[in-house]
Each structure stands twice: as C-alpha cells, then as structure tokens.
Scaffold this active site. Structure first.
Site, PDB file in Angstrom:
ATOM      1  N   GLY A  14      -4.264  -3.106   7.794  1.00 47.19           N
ATOM      2  CA  GLY A  14      -5.720  -2.956   7.755  1.00 47.19           C
ATOM      3  C   GLY A  14      -6.328  -2.413   9.037  1.00 47.19           C
ATOM      4  O   GLY A  14      -7.537  -2.550   9.249  1.00 47.19           O
ATOM      5  N   SER A  15      -5.524  -1.742   9.869  1.00 40.17           N
ATOM      6  CA  SER A  15      -6.117  -1.226  11.113  1.00 40.17           C
ATOM      7  C   SER A  15      -7.167  -0.153  10.819  1.00 40.17           C
ATOM      8  O   SER A  15      -8.186  -0.068  11.502  1.00 40.17           O
ATOM      9  CB  SER A  15      -5.036  -0.700  12.066  1.00 40.17           C
ATOM     10  OG  SER A  15      -4.506   0.520  11.617  1.00 40.17           O
ATOM     11  N   ASN A  16      -6.938   0.659   9.798  1.00 35.62           N
ATOM     12  CA  ASN A  16      -7.957   1.663   9.443  1.00 35.62           C
ATOM     13  C   ASN A  16      -9.206   0.991   8.876  1.00 35.62           C
ATOM     14  O   ASN A  16     -10.323   1.410   9.188  1.00 35.62           O
ATOM     15  CB  ASN A  16      -7.392   2.671   8.439  1.00 35.62           C
ATOM     16  CG  ASN A  16      -6.556   3.736   9.107  1.00 35.62           C
ATOM     17  OD1 ASN A  16      -7.086   4.633   9.755  1.00 35.62           O
ATOM     18  ND2 ASN A  16      -5.240   3.624   8.977  1.00 35.62           N
ATOM     19  N   LEU A  34      -1.214   2.884  -7.654  1.00 30.53           N
ATOM     20  CA  LEU A  34      -1.885   4.007  -8.309  1.00 30.53           C
ATOM     21  C   LEU A  34      -3.253   3.545  -8.818  1.00 30.53           C
ATOM     22  O   LEU A  34      -3.386   2.449  -9.362  1.00 30.53           O
ATOM     23  CB  LEU A  34      -1.018   4.474  -9.487  1.00 30.53           C
ATOM     24  CG  LEU A  34      -1.433   5.773 -10.162  1.00 30.53           C
ATOM     25  CD1 LEU A  34      -1.289   6.946  -9.202  1.00 30.53           C
ATOM     26  CD2 LEU A  34      -0.597   6.004 -11.412  1.00 30.53           C
ATOM     27  N   ILE A  35      -4.258   4.391  -8.632  1.00 29.84           N
ATOM     28  CA  ILE A  35      -5.610   4.031  -9.084  1.00 29.84           C
ATOM     29  C   ILE A  35      -5.711   4.301 -10.584  1.00 29.84           C
ATOM     30  O   ILE A  35      -5.474   5.435 -11.028  1.00 29.84           O
ATOM     31  CB  ILE A  35      -6.680   4.850  -8.310  1.00 29.84           C
ATOM     32  CG1 ILE A  35      -6.554   4.584  -6.806  1.00 29.84           C
ATOM     33  CG2 ILE A  35      -8.082   4.515  -8.808  1.00 29.84           C
ATOM     34  CD1 ILE A  35      -6.696   3.142  -6.387  1.00 29.84           C
ATOM     35  N   LEU A  93      -1.520   0.812  -1.825  1.00 31.43           N
ATOM     36  CA  LEU A  93      -0.262   1.360  -2.327  1.00 31.43           C
ATOM     37  C   LEU A  93      -0.157   1.510  -3.839  1.00 31.43           C
ATOM     38  O   LEU A  93       0.807   2.082  -4.336  1.00 31.43           O
ATOM     39  CB  LEU A  93       0.907   0.506  -1.819  1.00 31.43           C
ATOM     40  CG  LEU A  93       1.008   0.415  -0.303  1.00 31.43           C
ATOM     41  CD1 LEU A  93       2.274  -0.324   0.112  1.00 31.43           C
ATOM     42  CD2 LEU A  93       0.967   1.787   0.345  1.00 31.43           C
ATOM     43  N   HIS A 149      -3.658   9.770   3.780  1.00 26.57           N
ATOM     44  CA  HIS A 149      -2.197   9.814   3.639  1.00 26.57           C
ATOM     45  C   HIS A 149      -1.591  10.197   4.987  1.00 26.57           C
ATOM     46  O   HIS A 149      -2.081  11.122   5.638  1.00 26.57           O
ATOM     47  CB  HIS A 149      -1.801  10.830   2.571  1.00 26.57           C
ATOM     48  CG  HIS A 149      -0.341  10.799   2.276  1.00 26.57           C
ATOM     49  ND1 HIS A 149       0.240   9.811   1.500  1.00 26.57           N
ATOM     50  CD2 HIS A 149       0.674  11.596   2.696  1.00 26.57           C
ATOM     51  CE1 HIS A 149       1.541  10.011   1.453  1.00 26.57           C
ATOM     52  NE2 HIS A 149       1.833  11.084   2.166  1.00 26.57           N
ATOM     53  N   ASP A 157      -1.573  11.103  -4.542  1.00 26.44           N
ATOM     54  CA  ASP A 157      -1.679  12.091  -3.455  1.00 26.44           C
ATOM     55  C   ASP A 157      -1.955  13.524  -3.915  1.00 26.44           C
ATOM     56  O   ASP A 157      -1.565  14.478  -3.257  1.00 26.44           O
ATOM     57  CB  ASP A 157      -0.391  12.089  -2.595  1.00 26.44           C
ATOM     58  CG  ASP A 157      -0.076  10.698  -2.063  1.00 26.44           C
ATOM     59  OD1 ASP A 157      -1.021   9.966  -1.741  1.00 26.44           O
ATOM     60  OD2 ASP A 157       1.109  10.360  -2.000  1.00 26.44           O
ATOM     61  N   GLU A 217      -5.414   9.024  12.662  1.00 22.06           N
ATOM     62  CA  GLU A 217      -6.190   8.345  11.610  1.00 22.06           C
ATOM     63  C   GLU A 217      -7.398   7.639  12.201  1.00 22.06           C
ATOM     64  O   GLU A 217      -8.520   7.751  11.698  1.00 22.06           O
ATOM     65  CB  GLU A 217      -5.309   7.328  10.879  1.00 22.06           C
ATOM     66  CG  GLU A 217      -4.201   7.985  10.081  1.00 22.06           C
ATOM     67  CD  GLU A 217      -3.378   7.009   9.263  1.00 22.06           C
ATOM     68  OE1 GLU A 217      -2.812   7.442   8.268  1.00 22.06           O
ATOM     69  OE2 GLU A 217      -3.288   5.816   9.632  1.00 22.06           O
TER      70      GLU A 217
HETATM   71  C1  GAR Z   1      -1.813   4.326   7.179  1.00 22.96           C
HETATM   72  O1  GAR Z   1      -0.982   5.056   8.043  1.00 22.96           O
HETATM   73  C2  GAR Z   1      -2.082   5.122   5.921  1.00 22.96           C
HETATM   74  O2  GAR Z   1      -2.137   6.504   6.136  1.00 22.96           O
HETATM   75  C3  GAR Z   1      -0.899   4.766   5.081  1.00 22.96           C
HETATM   76  O3  GAR Z   1      -0.698   3.398   5.298  1.00 22.96           O
HETATM   77  C4  GAR Z   1      -1.070   3.097   6.651  1.00 22.96           C
HETATM   78  C5  GAR Z   1      -1.944   1.867   6.643  1.00 22.96           C
HETATM   79  O4  GAR Z   1      -2.158   1.430   7.959  1.00 22.96           O
HETATM   80  N1  GAR Z   1      -1.120   5.059   3.709  1.00 22.96           N
HETATM   81  C6  GAR Z   1      -0.154   5.448   2.871  1.00 22.96           C
HETATM   82  O5  GAR Z   1       0.999   5.550   3.213  1.00 22.96           O
HETATM   83  C7  GAR Z   1      -0.632   5.735   1.460  1.00 22.96           C
HETATM   84  N2  GAR Z   1       0.335   6.532   0.756  1.00 22.96           N
HETATM   85  P1  GAR Z   1      -3.237   0.304   8.258  1.00 22.96           P
HETATM   86  O6  GAR Z   1      -3.004  -0.818   7.239  1.00 22.96           O
HETATM   87  O7  GAR Z   1      -2.947  -0.134   9.643  1.00 22.96           O
HETATM   88  O8  GAR Z   1      -4.598   0.921   8.106  1.00 22.96           O
END
Ligand code: GAR
Length: 189
Positions: free
Chosen positions: A12-14, A87-88, A85, A104, A145, A174
């Site tokens: 969840g850092s993003n 599929l929607i 992760l 992505h 994707d 990101e």
């Molecule tokens: C991120 O790098 C994002 O791009 C990736 O998961 C990570 C989540 O990081 N997403 C995918 O791989 C989707 N196919 P976070 O939980 O620290 O935000």
C-alpha cells in the site's frame, strides 16, 4: 469534489502516497481503501491515515454487485488500483467507464497479463536483460493490463541490477508520477 476509492492487495505504499498527496487538496477526498487481503500492509496504513478500509472475498467481488453498490452509494468518482491483483469484473468496469485507473510496474505492453505482478515482473525484466523498465498508468478494462495507456515513465537498468534493484527504481517512479497523473485526470472529470 471527486471521491476516490483505492484498491490494494499488498503493502500500500502507493495508496499512502496518493492519500498524503491529496490531503491538503480540497477538491479530492480519499474515501476508502479496499483490499482482498486481510494481512496486506495497506490495512495498517489505512488505520494510521484514518482512511476506512473495506475487506472483501473473491465471491463478493466477482459474483455479486456489493462492491459496485458500495462505491456508488459513497458517490465514488474515480477508482484507483494501486497494487491490486484480481481481475476487475465486468459489472465494475461497466459501472465506472474510464473511471478505473491501474498502475503497472513495467512498460506495457511488455511484461503484462495474468500472473505478471510485483516481483514476477521485475524478475522477467532482469531475465530478459532489458536495458530499461518503468511504469505504465492506464485505464482498466475487463482484461489484465490492456486498457488505454495514459502515461509511461522509464528508468535505465544496468546489467548488475537485481529484481529488487529494478523494483526500487520502478517504485520511485510510481511515487513521483502516480499522484500527479491522477491529479491531471481528476481535473478533467
Ligand atoms: C506496485 O509496484 C504496482 O505497480 C504493482 O504492485 C506494486 C504495489 O506496491 N502492481 C502490479 O504489479 C499490478 N499488476 P505498493 O503496495 O507498495 O503500492
């Protein structure tokens, strides 16, 4: 006023970056986090940030309208996938046309599709000897994707980079770009 829901399955850092970025912006509210994973780091982040976090299981997500109802009842205007992760499902895509955005961790169309997430992506990039990787921010459709690309940013790789090194470079991109790109999209809503 745009109300945002963020789906995340992992750290969840993003989700946190987006939340802190918009904290002092009055036209955007981060309404909730949603997760399929009861042990995901995003849940603790939600607690710390004061964002209500909703947990759901696969059946509720894929086979009922409960999540769509929840989002609509909360008047969500934009759905963000930040490391989500699953599929929607079609009912969610149809309820939010061009209002679901995913990030992505690679330069799509390369290294996308089912099973291509997180470290699997970075391992494949290193394995292929790529000289660059990066991020793709795109609209979400019913296929993994494949929705329209909104934004990409690249980082250079060197031959000694491990998958963990690539992950660090990509995640830095990101955290810089995702909130800013979202802000531009929100301005058009
Ligand atoms: C991120 O790098 C994002 O791009 C990736 O998961 C990570 C989540 O990081 N997403 C995918 O791989 C989707 N196919 P976070 O939980 O620290 O935000």
């Amino acid at each position: 006023m745009t109300r945002i829901a963020i789906f995340a399955s992992g750290s969840g850092s993003n989700a946190e970056r987006i939340t802190t970025y918009f904290a002092d912006k009055e036209s955007v509210i981060i309404e909730m986090f949603l997760s399929n994973n009861p042990t995901a780091g995003v849940i603790e982040r939600g607690r710390r940030l004061g964002i209500p976090t909703v947990l759901f299981d696969k059946k509720t997500f894929s086979k009922t309208n409960k999540i769509v109802d929840l989002l609509q009842n909360q008047q969500i205007g934009l759905v963000i996938l930040a490391g989500f992760l699953w599929l929607i499902p079609e009912n969610l895509v149809k309820a939010f046309p061009n209002k679901i955005i995913n990030i992505h961790p690679a330069l799509l169309p390369k290294y996308g599709g089912k099973g291509m997430w997180g470290h699997f992506v970075h391992e494949a990039v290193v394995e292929a000897g790529e000289k660059e990787s990066g991020i793709t921010i795109h609209f979400v459709n019913e296929h993994y994707d494949e929705g329209k690309v909104i934004f990409q940013a690249k980082c250079g790789l060197v031959s000694t980079d491990t998958p963990a090194d690539v992950a660090r470079k990509v995640q830095a991109l990101e955290h810089i770009h995702f909130p800013e790109v979202l802000e531009k999209i929100i301005a058009t809503i």
